[in-house]
Design an enzyme around this catalytic site. Sequence first.
Site, PDB file in Angstrom:
ATOM      1  N   GLY A 180       0.819  -1.202   0.000  1.00  0.00           N
ATOM      2  CA  GLY A 180       0.000   0.000   0.000  1.00  0.00           C
ATOM      3  C   GLY A 180       0.857   1.258   0.000  1.00  0.00           C
ATOM      4  O   GLY A 180       2.054   1.224   0.309  1.00  0.00           O
ATOM      5  N   CYS A 181       0.247   2.379  -0.330  1.00  0.00           N
ATOM      6  CA  CYS A 181       1.014   3.619  -0.498  1.00  0.00           C
ATOM      7  C   CYS A 181       1.485   4.184   0.843  1.00  0.00           C
ATOM      8  O   CYS A 181       2.687   4.413   1.038  1.00  0.00           O
ATOM      9  CB  CYS A 181       0.212   4.640  -1.283  1.00  0.00           C
ATOM     10  SG  CYS A 181      -1.459   4.943  -0.694  1.00  0.00           S
ATOM     11  N   PHE A 182       0.559   4.405   1.783  1.00  0.00           N
ATOM     12  CA  PHE A 182       0.993   4.885   3.095  1.00  0.00           C
ATOM     13  C   PHE A 182       1.932   3.862   3.731  1.00  0.00           C
ATOM     14  O   PHE A 182       2.923   4.206   4.368  1.00  0.00           O
ATOM     15  CB  PHE A 182      -0.221   5.122   4.006  1.00  0.00           C
ATOM     16  CG  PHE A 182      -0.669   6.547   4.089  1.00  0.00           C
ATOM     17  CD1 PHE A 182       0.236   7.562   4.355  1.00  0.00           C
ATOM     18  CD2 PHE A 182      -2.018   6.877   3.923  1.00  0.00           C
ATOM     19  CE1 PHE A 182      -0.197   8.883   4.452  1.00  0.00           C
ATOM     20  CE2 PHE A 182      -2.443   8.199   4.005  1.00  0.00           C
ATOM     21  CZ  PHE A 182      -1.527   9.205   4.274  1.00  0.00           C
ATOM     22  N   ALA A 183       1.606   2.567   3.546  1.00  0.00           N
ATOM     23  CA  ALA A 183       2.439   1.518   4.134  1.00  0.00           C
ATOM     24  C   ALA A 183       3.870   1.593   3.611  1.00  0.00           C
ATOM     25  O   ALA A 183       4.837   1.410   4.363  1.00  0.00           O
ATOM     26  CB  ALA A 183       1.825   0.152   3.837  1.00  0.00           C
ATOM     27  N   THR A 184       4.026   1.871   2.327  1.00  0.00           N
ATOM     28  CA  THR A 184       5.373   1.993   1.763  1.00  0.00           C
ATOM     29  C   THR A 184       6.132   3.147   2.414  1.00  0.00           C
ATOM     30  O   THR A 184       7.279   2.997   2.841  1.00  0.00           O
ATOM     31  CB  THR A 184       5.286   2.208   0.231  1.00  0.00           C
ATOM     32  OG1 THR A 184       4.696   1.047  -0.366  1.00  0.00           O
ATOM     33  CG2 THR A 184       6.666   2.431  -0.377  1.00  0.00           C
TER      34      THR A 184
END
Lengths: 334, 334, 334, 334
Positions: D143-147
């Site tokens: 995921g984007c925030f996770a990255t």
Amino acid sequence: MGGLSIKAGIVGGAGYTGGELLRLLLNHPNVEIAFVHSNSQAGKPVYETHKDLLGDTDLYFTDELHQDVDVLFLCVGHGAAKQFLEAAQLPASIKIIDLSQDFRWNESLKEAVVTGCEREFVYGLPELQRESIKQAQHIANPGCFATAIQLALLPLAQQNLLTEEVQVSGITGSTGAGQGLSPTAHYSWREGNISNYKVLSHQHLHEIRRTLQCMQENEVPNINFVPYRGAFTRGILCTSYTRSHLSQAEAEELYGSFYSTHPFVSISKSTPDLKQVVNTNKCLLHLQKQGNYLVVTSMIDNLVKGASGQAVQNMNLLFGLEEQAGLRLKASAF
Amino acid sequence: MGGLSIKAGIVGGAGYTGGELLRLLLNHPNVEIAFVHSNSQAGKPVYETHKDLLGDTDLYFTDELHQDVDVLFLCVGHGAAKQFLEAAQLPASIKIIDLSQDFRWNESLKEAVVTGCEREFVYGLPELQRESIKQAQHIANPGCFATAIQLALLPLAQQNLLTEEVQVSGITGSTGAGQGLSPTAHYSWREGNISNYKVLSHQHLHEIRRTLQCMQENEVPNINFVPYRGAFTRGILCTSYTRSHLSQAEAEELYGSFYSTHPFVSISKSTPDLKQVVNTNKCLLHLQKQGNYLVVTSMIDNLVKGASGQAVQNMNLLFGLEEQAGLRLKASAF
Amino acid sequence: MGGLSIKAGIVGGAGYTGGELLRLLLNHPNVEIAFVHSNSQAGKPVYETHKDLLGDTDLYFTDELHQDVDVLFLCVGHGAAKQFLEAAQLPASIKIIDLSQDFRWNESLKEAVVTGCEREFVYGLPELQRESIKQAQHIANPGCFATAIQLALLPLAQQNLLTEEVQVSGITGSTGAGQGLSPTAHYSWREGNISNYKVLSHQHLHEIRRTLQCMQENEVPNINFVPYRGAFTRGILCTSYTRSHLSQAEAEELYGSFYSTHPFVSISKSTPDLKQVVNTNKCLLHLQKQGNYLVVTSMIDNLVKGASGQAVQNMNLLFGLEEQAGLRLKASAF
Amino acid sequence: MGGLSIKAGIVGGAGYTGGELLRLLLNHPNVEIAFVHSNSQAGKPVYETHKDLLGDTDLYFTDELHQDVDVLFLCVGHGAAKQFLEAAQLPASIKIIDLSQDFRWNESLKEAVVTGCEREFVYGLPELQRESIKQAQHIANPGCFATAIQLALLPLAQQNLLTEEVQVSGITGSTGAGQGLSPTAHYSWREGNISNYKVLSHQHLHEIRRTLQCMQENEVPNINFVPYRGAFTRGILCTSYTRSHLSQAEAEELYGSFYSTHPFVSISKSTPDLKQVVNTNKCLLHLQKQGNYLVVTSMIDNLVKGASGQAVQNMNLLFGLEEQAGLRLKASAF
């Protein structure tokens, strides 16, 4: 061609067009950047000024000129290019691509070539005179608004169809005004704002009129231009209209044919929007017949097709490279 | 006048113009809001839709019509106003201020009055016909682009000086398109973007032409209008130009004189920008003579002077209140 | 009260907070602006600097100080307020409302009062100490971030419930940085951008900690604050959270009760957004219990409740006017 | 390697991540796009949906699945990827790169591998487990925030240095919410606005926690995350902090060493801003020691390194290509 490596120098590398040129040349398959000249930033890493280049280059700005280059890009302000060339004593063998307006037009000429500083500068609009550019030694790279407006009108001029007044309005992003701090560049002022400036008196009109007159035999009519400052950073969108006997189909045929061999110009059937071209070297055109008027909408990224990207396109042509080399850019789209 | 209290009803209170009207009327010294009608939001607090009104009002939307009002504002869509009046069976004594285009113009008329639904609607542009508005019972509130363009051209029409084609370009904020969700209202699309639409075919041209023809004896020439969608939410800025024999000084004299008694129109000597009028009921004009052309830049807030603020201005006139009552608004400026 | 007219002077009237104060005072029913002082703009019309005021005022900036005023607003930079008072030799009878940070806190104090320049400055956060303000002669107007964060935490401090570390993040609009030109104020940089600054080291933390310690008996815990520069012009939104034994209902009861008599603070049941308060003097709060944490979202307009609006609110209290006089502002909402 | 050509299929090609993948793969030197699947747009040219691709591709959307591909990218919504695989009966030899969250984590696992739909999905964060990705058959793209958050914390986890609570705040652009029309995607709402959402309860926390626990032996502490919706389209910037015994120099040494072989992660000495990475596959990190806290600022483009660019990076690793192939992108910078 795969093995060809062009040694390029950049003068005025700390400004917006210099930075954009660096972004392009660092990824260009046939270019080696020999040096980046900047008086203000000499001795500092390039990525301290162009911060997005952190991790991409270890180049430093220098205040020395290396003459062992094949091409020199001048990214300095209007007036400063001429001064630089007068002072620099460069060998004539170095090709010059000047992004300023210093050699773009000359009142007396009927050709899109200007002589100055003991050199002949070919006006670098490939869609106007690609073959002349291929043979040229030095290039005067077009202005941003001038590029967008000329590409909207060139096919009409070629067919001597510019016979009545042309009305143009256009909106430009903030990067067109460069990186200098000024009241109209202040975020608190410009965000959510709009204003016009230089109404009916923009300096690019000289350049546009000269180009069109090179193509068209009869006299080019009056062109009225209303420029706006828009609340965005990149891009120019122009709407041009003039009375025309062409039908919608004839106009599409004319423009489609004119630009069929030009890889960066596309004609959109549906109403386009600016972000379709942002961060690319493309020009997008849209044609509409409304009553007696032919309306042409044109749009470019002012820093790419309107400046540094077009400079690379000209370099490709000067050195016999593929016209799109290094210019297949991912659009930002959003 | 201090003691006068007008009972106002709002139909279509959940949309943008309805919300803007509420923001204005809640602070108006002479108005009591009798009800806010909304089919979609009936039964819910007004502040759930217009969230900035939390803490300002305990009103609820209703789907019932109370007839015990002095004035009814119609903030519904084009076409829906006529339908509403046909169905509602309202007593003729209730004054109607309609913000839709349903009663704005009528091809056959030479006067800015339209008859429909057994009523006579006076076109509510106070700078055109303040005295007629004061005597009127019902008002057709002008369109936003129409307001900005008419205020730019009225003084010329009054003097029969519109003799050659008029070119207009204008940029509008996103609230002009209402609160409906659509691709061109999507943030990811519109942010940093620009596009034109309805080029040379915008529906407000009928309204503009009719008004100008009411003022000018000779035939009003062709008006070409290029509208743009801008990357901002509030406001409209237009640039209009036409050939004119007036000098800069004569133009300033003409416009200054024409608008001297109109409190919401000011003439700016310096180049203005849109945010000078955002969130106010003002119209700002700027005049420039360029060669043979007179250039008039005009700007308003599309939701205030272009809609709900002008509706309140008309209400003030209808009820004999001071024209600026409730309309001395703090500009947002930034 | 209707007849009361306060003579007000403004020092530093050419900046953002000075302009915002002018926008408010020009429409205030009980204020007459005696003079607007500016060293840089003396002799010029106020509307040349604050262009939205064209048509609203004929005031000129002056470099002379008139002593025949009831209240003097200091809208100069940090440090300059103290310098001004030391040099100006004003009679003690003139009430001072200082918008700088010069008299906001003092390390040694346990009370929100600071002595300086032979005066006693009461910290002007009405929701903290309205009664003290009413009795005061001089006011130190709070900082913008400090206002938003204090209003989020005051009810907890009053109940001695700040016992564990508090985490705060907040985003501010560009006007918080004033009108000076700087790289982070450049439109081409800030548009569509975000960055943090002064992470865990913002200067407002002193002011916040002092205020909370005035209210809470036990020691106020560590407060960590991450400020961001946002891509908008007006407003501040903060999210604060700390471990708390309060349930959602208890928190709502506590905050509702604490702010029940404060007209500018509202508690939103639904998730709010910044534009609900932009261009108003409101503070909006939202409470959420998440696991063991109480999360408080707070938002204000940095130039209104965070600066000039709060200064007017303080003036109203100083002079016994209604607290909301001149501060019922139409939200821009969009 | 120059001759290698990978046949790629895209499922869900009409959405934002599908479009971004197309932009990347069209310019990738080793990829041939076999088909672009879309139920909603089948039969239409790709450039009608992704309008910036006009002139770049003549591909049409199809609703048929071709099995003659080497890799299949799933760009469909959360839940739909699993449904698709269950229904599609694809041969196991086709490598799958899934951009949804369907196979990203599994509560019971201590390894960043998830089994589902008869396949084993390796979590595709190259900076976590590049070697496992190289050996994998199927990839769950992060995921984007996770990255952004994982890249900020991985080096600490590797050294077992995450011992105290971690506080994170982050702001995302609008494209993170996809192309669906919704009130928070409306331009008139989002422009100039800010709001938080899913405070302390964002779904990416599971994914982040699992990854960190894979690296760190001792238990990963609580992570508090406050996400914001920002007024921009592309990018994510996060600020993470936790108590740490590392000095500034030790932190820089740790992070510099950890990421030395990862071409897309750079450490900035100066305070960075989001636009340094927009439209690139880069992650930029900045480290600051403030008192007892280590503050890590991280930023990515949510559609590139946070989605489609990382998917291409994973494809490069799966097929033994150079990790940066097709991912040397010109930053938009402005």
